[in-house]
Design a protein around this motif. Structure first.
Motif, PDB file in Angstrom:
ATOM      1  N   ALA A 112      -2.698  -7.238   5.188  1.00  0.00           N
ATOM      2  CA  ALA A 112      -1.373  -7.861   5.098  1.00  0.00           C
ATOM      3  C   ALA A 112      -0.821  -8.186   6.486  1.00  0.00           C
ATOM      4  CB  ALA A 112      -0.409  -6.948   4.348  1.00  0.00           C
ATOM      5  N   THR A 113      -1.100  -7.350   7.471  1.00  0.00           N
ATOM      6  CA  THR A 113      -0.631  -7.611   8.831  1.00  0.00           C
ATOM      7  C   THR A 113      -1.290  -8.866   9.393  1.00  0.00           C
ATOM      8  OG1 THR A 113      -0.251  -5.254   9.208  1.00  0.00           O
ATOM      9  CG2 THR A 113      -0.412  -6.645  11.159  1.00  0.00           C
ATOM     10  N   VAL A 114      -2.573  -9.032   9.122  1.00  0.00           N
ATOM     11  CA  VAL A 114      -3.274 -10.230   9.588  1.00  0.00           C
ATOM     12  C   VAL A 114      -2.712 -11.475   8.900  1.00  0.00           C
ATOM     13  CG1 VAL A 114      -5.503 -11.420   9.544  1.00  0.00           C
ATOM     14  CG2 VAL A 114      -5.390  -9.039  10.248  1.00  0.00           C
ATOM     15  N   VAL A 115      -2.427 -11.369   7.623  1.00  0.00           N
ATOM     16  CA  VAL A 115      -1.915 -12.527   6.885  1.00  0.00           C
ATOM     17  C   VAL A 115      -0.479 -12.863   7.290  1.00  0.00           C
ATOM     18  CG1 VAL A 115      -1.275 -13.361   4.580  1.00  0.00           C
ATOM     19  CG2 VAL A 115      -3.471 -12.233   4.922  1.00  0.00           C
ATOM     20  N   THR A 116       0.375 -11.845   7.440  1.00  0.00           N
ATOM     21  CA  THR A 116       1.793 -12.093   7.707  1.00  0.00           C
ATOM     22  C   THR A 116       2.116 -12.226   9.180  1.00  0.00           C
ATOM     23  OG1 THR A 116       2.358  -9.746   7.856  1.00  0.00           O
ATOM     24  CG2 THR A 116       2.488 -10.792   5.679  1.00  0.00           C
ATOM     25  N   TRP A 117       1.332 -11.602  10.015  1.00  0.00           N
ATOM     26  CA  TRP A 117       1.531 -11.592  11.467  1.00  0.00           C
ATOM     27  C   TRP A 117       2.778 -10.819  11.850  1.00  0.00           C
ATOM     28  CZ3 TRP A 117      -3.011 -12.880  12.525  1.00  0.00           C
ATOM     29  CH2 TRP A 117      -3.417 -13.064  13.835  1.00  0.00           C
ATOM     30  N   ASP A 118       3.189  -9.900  10.996  1.00  0.00           N
ATOM     31  CA  ASP A 118       4.376  -9.088  11.238  1.00  0.00           C
ATOM     32  C   ASP A 118       4.126  -7.734  10.580  1.00  0.00           C
ATOM     33  OD1 ASP A 118       6.875  -7.811  11.001  1.00  0.00           O
ATOM     34  OD2 ASP A 118       7.941  -9.709  10.879  1.00  0.00           O
ATOM     35  N   ALA A 119       3.984  -6.688  11.379  1.00  0.00           N
ATOM     36  CA  ALA A 119       3.623  -5.367  10.854  1.00  0.00           C
ATOM     37  C   ALA A 119       4.673  -4.831   9.887  1.00  0.00           C
ATOM     38  CB  ALA A 119       3.413  -4.390  12.008  1.00  0.00           C
ATOM     39  N   ASP A 120       5.946  -5.026  10.193  1.00  0.00           N
ATOM     40  CA  ASP A 120       7.001  -4.525   9.304  1.00  0.00           C
ATOM     41  C   ASP A 120       7.009  -5.267   7.974  1.00  0.00           C
ATOM     42  OD1 ASP A 120       7.873  -2.681  11.240  1.00  0.00           O
ATOM     43  OD2 ASP A 120       9.136  -4.205  12.188  1.00  0.00           O
ATOM     44  N   LEU A 121       6.896  -6.582   8.028  1.00  0.00           N
ATOM     45  CA  LEU A 121       6.847  -7.376   6.806  1.00  0.00           C
ATOM     46  C   LEU A 121       5.603  -7.013   5.998  1.00  0.00           C
ATOM     47  CD1 LEU A 121       7.928  -9.649   5.005  1.00  0.00           C
ATOM     48  CD2 LEU A 121       6.699 -11.270   6.466  1.00  0.00           C
ATOM     49  N   ALA A 122       4.491  -6.780   6.664  1.00  0.00           N
ATOM     50  CA  ALA A 122       3.253  -6.405   5.979  1.00  0.00           C
ATOM     51  C   ALA A 122       3.442  -5.112   5.188  1.00  0.00           C
ATOM     52  CB  ALA A 122       2.114  -6.253   6.976  1.00  0.00           C
ATOM     53  N   GLU A 123       4.075  -4.125   5.798  1.00  0.00           N
ATOM     54  CA  GLU A 123       4.311  -2.861   5.091  1.00  0.00           C
ATOM     55  C   GLU A 123       5.216  -3.063   3.881  1.00  0.00           C
ATOM     56  OE1 GLU A 123       5.768  -0.086   7.976  1.00  0.00           O
ATOM     57  OE2 GLU A 123       3.824   0.042   8.995  1.00  0.00           O
ATOM     58  N   ASP A 124       6.248  -3.898   4.032  1.00  0.00           N
ATOM     59  CA  ASP A 124       7.144  -4.181   2.905  1.00  0.00           C
ATOM     60  C   ASP A 124       6.396  -4.859   1.767  1.00  0.00           C
ATOM     61  OD1 ASP A 124       9.249  -3.116   4.338  1.00  0.00           O
ATOM     62  OD2 ASP A 124      10.061  -5.065   4.948  1.00  0.00           O
ATOM     63  N   ILE A 125       5.569  -5.833   2.131  1.00  0.00           N
ATOM     64  CA  ILE A 125       4.825  -6.566   1.107  1.00  0.00           C
ATOM     65  C   ILE A 125       3.827  -5.649   0.405  1.00  0.00           C
ATOM     66  CG2 ILE A 125       3.053  -8.357   0.820  1.00  0.00           C
ATOM     67  CD1 ILE A 125       4.673 -10.067   2.762  1.00  0.00           C
ATOM     68  N   VAL A 126       3.120  -4.826   1.155  1.00  0.00           N
ATOM     69  CA  VAL A 126       2.159  -3.898   0.544  1.00  0.00           C
ATOM     70  C   VAL A 126       2.888  -2.969  -0.415  1.00  0.00           C
ATOM     71  CG1 VAL A 126       0.605  -1.969   0.994  1.00  0.00           C
ATOM     72  CG2 VAL A 126       0.445  -4.025   2.386  1.00  0.00           C
ATOM     73  N   GLN A 127       4.037  -2.463  -0.004  1.00  0.00           N
ATOM     74  CA  GLN A 127       4.804  -1.560  -0.858  1.00  0.00           C
ATOM     75  C   GLN A 127       5.203  -2.258  -2.159  1.00  0.00           C
ATOM     76  OE1 GLN A 127       8.319   0.010   0.975  1.00  0.00           O
ATOM     77  NE2 GLN A 127       8.835   1.296  -0.753  1.00  0.00           N
ATOM     78  N   ASN A 128       5.737  -3.475  -2.057  1.00  0.00           N
ATOM     79  CA  ASN A 128       6.146  -4.212  -3.257  1.00  0.00           C
ATOM     80  C   ASN A 128       4.966  -4.505  -4.171  1.00  0.00           C
ATOM     81  OD1 ASN A 128       8.734  -4.195  -2.320  1.00  0.00           O
ATOM     82  ND2 ASN A 128       8.774  -6.341  -1.717  1.00  0.00           N
ATOM     83  N   VAL A 129       3.853  -4.909  -3.574  1.00  0.00           N
ATOM     84  CA  VAL A 129       2.672  -5.245  -4.372  1.00  0.00           C
ATOM     85  C   VAL A 129       2.114  -3.996  -5.061  1.00  0.00           C
ATOM     86  CG1 VAL A 129       0.249  -5.952  -4.171  1.00  0.00           C
ATOM     87  CG2 VAL A 129       2.043  -7.342  -3.158  1.00  0.00           C
ATOM     88  N   LEU A 130       2.078  -2.877  -4.356  1.00  0.00           N
ATOM     89  CA  LEU A 130       1.548  -1.657  -4.971  1.00  0.00           C
ATOM     90  C   LEU A 130       2.427  -1.160  -6.110  1.00  0.00           C
ATOM     91  CD1 LEU A 130       0.105   0.297  -1.912  1.00  0.00           C
ATOM     92  CD2 LEU A 130      -1.141  -0.953  -3.700  1.00  0.00           C
ATOM     93  N   VAL A 131       3.727  -1.367  -6.011  1.00  0.00           N
ATOM     94  CA  VAL A 131       4.619  -0.995  -7.119  1.00  0.00           C
ATOM     95  C   VAL A 131       4.271  -1.829  -8.349  1.00  0.00           C
ATOM     96  CG1 VAL A 131       7.022  -1.129  -7.937  1.00  0.00           C
ATOM     97  CG2 VAL A 131       6.507  -0.130  -5.704  1.00  0.00           C
TER      98      VAL A 131
END
Length: 167
Positions: A18-37
């Motif tokens: 997600a970090t590679v795709v978004t290029w933003d570590a914080d946004l990547a963590e948010d997206i991973v969290q939402n997707v895993l939910v």
């Protein structure tokens, strides 16, 4: 495999992806969290697939591309791309400095072009697979890839460009 086992084994890899795709570590963590939910609620169906991780990765890409349409989505500017994530470090060979320059340039690309670059060169997917992943035509993927590579070629210092005939 249970959802908890999947997360325990693949969480770090999903955040890196997600970090590679978004290029933003914080946004990547948010997206991973939402997707895993969302994935947890559908896990009984997802775990029966041939490649559950690929399915979750596709969910990550789709979530990122939908975030960019939201008002809360940030635009990454060249000065803040990967700020603190890959800070330039002095190196005798300069290899890391060159890599940092390339990473910062990729961070300035529009979101779809960044996603195509990440899927092509990080995830090593073919153009057909990327089209399937993004839910678009192959010609659209090729256009995004061509535009991204053209931007990178014109922006990179000539010392970083490969020599010889283009492929």
């Amino acid at each position: 495999m249970t959802f908890e086992e999947f997360v325990a084994l693949r969480l770090a890899a999903l955040v890196r992806y997600a970090t590679v795709v978004t290029w933003d570590a914080d946004l990547a963590e948010d997206i991973v969290q939402n997707v895993l939910v969302r994935a947890q609620a559908r896990w009984e169906r997802i775990r029966t697939l041939d490649a559950p991780e690929r399915y979750v990765q596709r969910m990550l890409v789709n979530e990122f591309l939908s975030w960019r349409r939201r008002k809360a989505a940030r635009t990454i500017h060249a000065g803040e791309a990967l700020e603190g994530l890959l800070a330039p470090q002095a190196d005798q060979t300069g290899r890391y400095d060159d890599r940092d320059a390339v990473m910062r340039l990729i961070g300035t690309l529009p979101p779809r072009q960044r996603a195509v670059i990440a899927l092509r060169f990080y995830a090593d997917l073919s153009v057909d697979e990327i089209a399937d992943e993004l839910g678009c035509r192959v010609s659209t993927v090729r256009t995004h890839l061509l535009r991204a590579l053209t931007t990178l070629r014109t922006s990179l210092p000539s010392a970083l460009l490969p020599t010889g005939e283009p492929r």
